[in-house]
Design a protein around this motif. Structure first.
Motif, PDB file in Angstrom:
ATOM      1  N   VAL A  75       0.842  -1.205   0.000  1.00  0.00           N
ATOM      2  CA  VAL A  75       0.000   0.000   0.000  1.00  0.00           C
ATOM      3  C   VAL A  75       0.873   1.249   0.000  1.00  0.00           C
ATOM      4  CG1 VAL A  75      -1.939  -1.124   1.190  1.00  0.00           C
ATOM      5  CG2 VAL A  75      -0.183   0.046   2.526  1.00  0.00           C
ATOM      6  N   LEU A  76       0.299   2.320  -0.509  1.00  0.00           N
ATOM      7  CA  LEU A  76       0.950   3.626  -0.480  1.00  0.00           C
ATOM      8  C   LEU A  76       0.036   4.620   0.224  1.00  0.00           C
ATOM      9  CD1 LEU A  76       2.312   3.916  -4.144  1.00  0.00           C
ATOM     10  CD2 LEU A  76       3.640   3.465  -2.069  1.00  0.00           C
ATOM     11  N   PRO A  77       0.582   5.533   1.024  1.00  0.00           N
ATOM     12  CA  PRO A  77      -0.262   6.512   1.713  1.00  0.00           C
ATOM     13  C   PRO A  77      -0.910   7.481   0.731  1.00  0.00           C
ATOM     14  CG  PRO A  77       2.055   7.061   1.982  1.00  0.00           C
ATOM     15  CD  PRO A  77       2.021   5.711   1.333  1.00  0.00           C
ATOM     16  N   VAL A  78      -2.094   7.938   1.084  1.00  0.00           N
ATOM     17  CA  VAL A  78      -2.770   8.979   0.303  1.00  0.00           C
ATOM     18  C   VAL A  78      -2.161  10.322   0.701  1.00  0.00           C
ATOM     19  CG1 VAL A  78      -4.951  10.162  -0.116  1.00  0.00           C
ATOM     20  CG2 VAL A  78      -4.890   7.664   0.086  1.00  0.00           C
ATOM     21  N   VAL A  94     -19.139  17.687   1.347  1.00  0.00           N
ATOM     22  CA  VAL A  94     -19.830  17.304   2.573  1.00  0.00           C
ATOM     23  C   VAL A  94     -18.900  17.459   3.763  1.00  0.00           C
ATOM     24  CG1 VAL A  94     -20.977  15.403   3.800  1.00  0.00           C
ATOM     25  CG2 VAL A  94     -21.312  15.693   1.331  1.00  0.00           C
ATOM     26  N   LYS A  95     -17.661  16.931   3.594  1.00  0.00           N
ATOM     27  CA  LYS A  95     -16.672  17.082   4.660  1.00  0.00           C
ATOM     28  C   LYS A  95     -15.295  16.730   4.108  1.00  0.00           C
ATOM     29  CE  LYS A  95     -17.143  12.392   6.569  1.00  0.00           C
ATOM     30  NZ  LYS A  95     -17.384  11.599   7.785  1.00  0.00           N
ATOM     31  N   THR A  96     -14.281  17.139   4.857  1.00  0.00           N
ATOM     32  CA  THR A  96     -12.911  16.737   4.556  1.00  0.00           C
ATOM     33  C   THR A  96     -12.617  15.469   5.347  1.00  0.00           C
ATOM     34  OG1 THR A  96     -12.218  19.013   4.185  1.00  0.00           O
ATOM     35  CG2 THR A  96     -10.491  17.405   4.660  1.00  0.00           C
ATOM     36  N   VAL A  97     -12.120  14.452   4.653  1.00  0.00           N
ATOM     37  CA  VAL A  97     -11.902  13.136   5.251  1.00  0.00           C
ATOM     38  C   VAL A  97     -10.475  13.048   5.791  1.00  0.00           C
ATOM     39  CG1 VAL A  97     -11.913  10.651   4.810  1.00  0.00           C
ATOM     40  CG2 VAL A  97     -13.564  12.139   3.641  1.00  0.00           C
ATOM     41  N   ASP A  98     -10.334  12.500   7.003  1.00  0.00           N
ATOM     42  CA  ASP A  98      -9.018  12.287   7.590  1.00  0.00           C
ATOM     43  C   ASP A  98      -8.254  11.262   6.743  1.00  0.00           C
ATOM     44  OD1 ASP A  98      -6.793  11.912   9.145  1.00  0.00           O
ATOM     45  OD2 ASP A  98      -7.841  10.888  10.785  1.00  0.00           O
ATOM     46  N   ARG A  99      -7.119  11.672   6.208  1.00  0.00           N
ATOM     47  CA  ARG A  99      -6.362  10.783   5.320  1.00  0.00           C
ATOM     48  C   ARG A  99      -5.276  10.002   6.054  1.00  0.00           C
ATOM     49  NH1 ARG A  99      -3.088  15.673   2.298  1.00  0.00           N
ATOM     50  NH2 ARG A  99      -1.424  15.909   3.853  1.00  0.00           N
ATOM     51  N   SER A 100      -5.121  10.190   7.342  1.00  0.00           N
ATOM     52  CA  SER A 100      -4.001   9.590   8.068  1.00  0.00           C
ATOM     53  C   SER A 100      -4.042   8.066   8.057  1.00  0.00           C
ATOM     54  CB  SER A 100      -3.958  10.103   9.513  1.00  0.00           C
ATOM     55  OG  SER A 100      -5.116   9.700  10.223  1.00  0.00           O
ATOM     56  N   GLN A 101      -5.241   7.486   7.900  1.00  0.00           N
ATOM     57  CA  GLN A 101      -5.362   6.034   7.859  1.00  0.00           C
ATOM     58  C   GLN A 101      -5.840   5.536   6.500  1.00  0.00           C
ATOM     59  OE1 GLN A 101      -7.883   5.274  11.360  1.00  0.00           O
ATOM     60  NE2 GLN A 101      -6.060   4.632  12.473  1.00  0.00           N
ATOM     61  N   MET A 102      -5.669   6.372   5.478  1.00  0.00           N
ATOM     62  CA  MET A 102      -6.082   6.016   4.130  1.00  0.00           C
ATOM     63  C   MET A 102      -4.864   5.642   3.286  1.00  0.00           C
ATOM     64  SD  MET A 102      -9.342   6.238   4.019  1.00  0.00           S
ATOM     65  CE  MET A 102     -10.666   6.929   5.022  1.00  0.00           C
ATOM     66  N   PHE A 103      -4.961   4.516   2.578  1.00  0.00           N
ATOM     67  CA  PHE A 103      -3.865   4.032   1.760  1.00  0.00           C
ATOM     68  C   PHE A 103      -4.395   3.516   0.426  1.00  0.00           C
ATOM     69  CE2 PHE A 103      -2.374   3.917   6.055  1.00  0.00           C
ATOM     70  CZ  PHE A 103      -1.019   4.230   5.979  1.00  0.00           C
ATOM     71  N   ARG A 104      -3.551   3.579  -0.597  1.00  0.00           N
ATOM     72  CA  ARG A 104      -3.871   3.052  -1.922  1.00  0.00           C
ATOM     73  C   ARG A 104      -3.265   1.667  -2.074  1.00  0.00           C
ATOM     74  NH1 ARG A 104      -1.235   5.683  -5.888  1.00  0.00           N
ATOM     75  NH2 ARG A 104       0.194   6.822  -4.530  1.00  0.00           N
TER      76      ARG A 104
END
Length: 242
Positions: free
Chosen positions: A141-144, A158-168
């Motif tokens: 995986v790679l971080p967003v 709608v909102k800004t999503v926390d990307r700290s736990q989001m990965f590709r």
């Protein structure tokens, strides 16, 4: 990995419509070599693969065998399998072939990989296989890095999503053969259509580990990706590690 079989399942059964043009993206030529051949060659040159399963559209099986595979001297034997109606059924067909070839699926790792990711590095294969051997399944995986926005049907935020736990997620996604076979059968029985192979494992209740992927391990989906692939290839030829 003494006593462990390692089998890449290279999936190239898609139509590649986002690339445009008349030639399916897995057959596009990248510096005198079809993209698919470059992908197969990465696994063949690894030295630790027992055989390779290649999944292509049913109409292409004979052409791939006679015009793409036969003229080249691969070390690994390549088993050609016809794809299904979508990626998941194509992977299922590849897994079924692996199950037919292997005596002990619990001692076999399958590396399920997009046929249009021709730059997967050997060190990444090694790390994935070692972790999957210990845990049952592992994906790169790679971080967003971009800011993520949830947007409604009107195009309003709608909102800004926390990307700290989001990965590709990338491929190859590596699993013990017995576990991914169980997961694929469970998905078929329950009508589940996953977005990748790890999601099929998750649906069946199996845990999947992650390790950092490689930014150069790109998937060729659009014409821009093909330009980027040519740049990566030029850097590799020049010996530039960047």
């Amino acid at each position: 990995m003494t006593g462990i079989q390692c089998i890449p399942v290279v999936v190239a059964a898609g139509q590649g419509k986002r690339m445009g043009g008349q030639i399916q993206k897995q057959y596009l030529v990248l510096d005198k070599q079809p993209v698919l051949i470059r992908t197969l060659d990465q696994f063949d040159r690894h030295g630790g693969m027992d055989r390779i399963i290649l999944v292509v559209p049913e109409k292409d099986v004979d052409v791939c065998r006679t015009q793409m595979i036969a003229p080249r001297q691969f070390t690994c034997h390549i088993h050609l399998v016809a794809g299904g109606k979508n990626r998941q059924t194509s992977v299922q067909n590849g897994i079924d072939m692996a199950m037919a070839l292997v005596r002990d699926p619990a001692r076999c790792l399958v590396l399920i990989h997009d046929g249009v990711r021709p730059f997967v590095p050997h060190y990444l294969m090694d790390q994935l296989m070692q972790t999957a051997l210990e845990t049952g399944g592992c994906i790169p995986v790679l971080p967003v890095t971009d800011t993520l926005k949830q947007v409604d049907a009107r195009g309003e935020i709608v909102k800004t999503v926390d990307r700290s736990q989001m990965f590709r997620a990338q491929t190859p996604q590596v699993f013990r053969l017995d576990l991914i076979s169980q997961a694929m059968n469970h998905a078929a029985d329950t009508g589940f259509d996953g977005t990748d192979d790890a999601s099929v494992m998750e649906h069946a209740g199996f845990n999947v580990k992650t390790i950092p992927g490689d930014p150069a391990n790109i998937k060729l989906t659009t014409p821009h990706d093909l330009l980027l692939a040519r740049h990566i290839l030029a850097l590799q030829k020049s010996g530039d590690p960047s």
